[in-house]
Design an enzyme around this catalytic site. Sequence first.
Site, PDB file in Angstrom:
ATOM      1  N   SER A   1       0.855  -1.190   0.000  1.00 11.63           N
ATOM      2  CA  SER A   1       0.000   0.000   0.000  1.00 11.63           C
ATOM      3  C   SER A   1       0.890   1.240   0.000  1.00 11.63           C
ATOM      4  O   SER A   1       1.682   1.408  -0.925  1.00 11.63           O
ATOM      5  CB  SER A   1      -0.938  -0.025   1.215  1.00 11.63           C
ATOM      6  N   THR A   2       0.801   2.073   1.024  1.00 11.81           N
ATOM      7  CA  THR A   2       1.551   3.325   1.048  1.00 11.81           C
ATOM      8  C   THR A   2       3.052   3.072   0.890  1.00 11.81           C
ATOM      9  O   THR A   2       3.646   2.329   1.661  1.00 11.81           O
ATOM     10  CB  THR A   2       1.306   4.065   2.377  1.00 11.81           C
TER      11      THR A   2
ATOM     12  N   HIS B   1      -2.610  -1.039  -3.276  1.00 11.83           N
ATOM     13  CA  HIS B   1      -3.698  -0.076  -3.121  1.00 11.83           C
ATOM     14  C   HIS B   1      -3.392   1.128  -4.009  1.00 11.83           C
ATOM     15  O   HIS B   1      -2.455   1.872  -3.744  1.00 11.83           O
ATOM     16  CB  HIS B   1      -3.830   0.373  -1.667  1.00 11.83           C
TER      17      HIS B   1
ATOM     18  N   MET C   1      -0.023   1.154   5.026  1.00 14.46           N
ATOM     19  CA  MET C   1      -0.736   1.572   6.229  1.00 14.46           C
ATOM     20  C   MET C   1      -1.933   0.656   6.474  1.00 14.46           C
ATOM     21  O   MET C   1      -2.580   0.210   5.526  1.00 14.46           O
ATOM     22  CB  MET C   1      -1.211   3.018   6.046  1.00 14.46           C
TER      23      MET C   1
ATOM     24  N   ASP D   1      -4.634  -4.532   6.155  1.00 10.92           N
ATOM     25  CA  ASP D   1      -5.119  -5.358   5.054  1.00 10.92           C
ATOM     26  C   ASP D   1      -4.111  -6.456   4.729  1.00 10.92           C
ATOM     27  O   ASP D   1      -2.917  -6.197   4.588  1.00 10.92           O
ATOM     28  CB  ASP D   1      -5.361  -4.485   3.811  1.00 10.92           C
TER      29      ASP D   1
END
Length: 358
Positions: free
Chosen positions: A176-177, A202, A295, A298
């Site tokens: 993600s991030t 993401h 972050m 998930d």
Amino acid sequence: MYTVLVIDDSASMRRIIKDMINGIDEFEVIAEAVDAYDAREKIKEYEPDLVTIDINMPKMNGVTFLRNLMRLHPMPAVVISGESVRGNDIFDDGAVGFISKPESGEPMSSFAARIKENLLNLTFLLKRYTQKKPNPMKTVTSAKAKEIDRKIHPDEVIPSFPARLGGSKVIAIGSSTGGVESLLRVFNGLTNDLPPILITQHIPYGFSKSFADRLNNSSKLTVHEATDGMILEKGHAYLAPGNMHLTIEKCSAGYRTKLLDTVKVSHHRPSVDVLFRSVNNVVGSGAMAVMMTGMGDDGSIAMKELHDNGAYTIAQNEESCVVFGMPAKAIQKGAVKDIVHLNDIAQYIIDFSKGKIR
């Protein structure tokens, strides 16, 4: 109406650009920023659909800001600058458009025409980006909205029926991030003889195709934005499209992709939990799962299932993460066998594919 944040250190240029953009149907300048740090706060506050970025700015130049934006908060960005020599380079950095500032003696009507043409050509992308973009300025009031906003468990999208015997090897990656640049570094070190790789990053709707192309260009592997029904092949990787869950299923040729347009899981679509659970259900102990920077939590639920089912699981270490959220949650759950620095993840994937580690 598409909202725009104008970033330029010149007050007069901000006013000119603002007036020109506001003169275009479907576009409205919602805020202005004088530098990258001001822009960061305005993006958080207003969540614009598009930003325009000048290259020559104080404190942090526009190219560095653009790269950071694509790494931490990918969104449509158009560079408006006098440095036309950088026109091609900025697309590699993630921009979706470039508009040169007016040269000496050039009429402002010509500059306005360039802005209008560029922005109108981007409406197809902006429509895709904003179609499913959450609006933090609106308060959730309806029961239906609250239901959509609540955290959905992966059980509600894909049941758990783990395969106990390992099938043909498959590698699944969740991030993600910070994942955009981190995945580029990993893929740069991979060879083209690996088992199929599935990726859930993401990423906003409308950006997954361009990111898949960037991965493809930086790797010896062939990288696709996944579509429904693609047969998984050796030496190929498949990136979940924005706003769709990526899963796999068995078929006569081995495995194929199956996309799910369902509710968000762990507040995300695509969700790492959905991908990992699908791989556990279909491949089981023959799989490798990699949890990278991001972050939230998930992926941690399904990664624990993979780990308990005998799959090989690794997580990026805190030192090399932009955000040590998703890997930390997986580690806390006891879902991780090895904790690995970003620089070593590619080699771990290669070693797994050759049977050197499990």
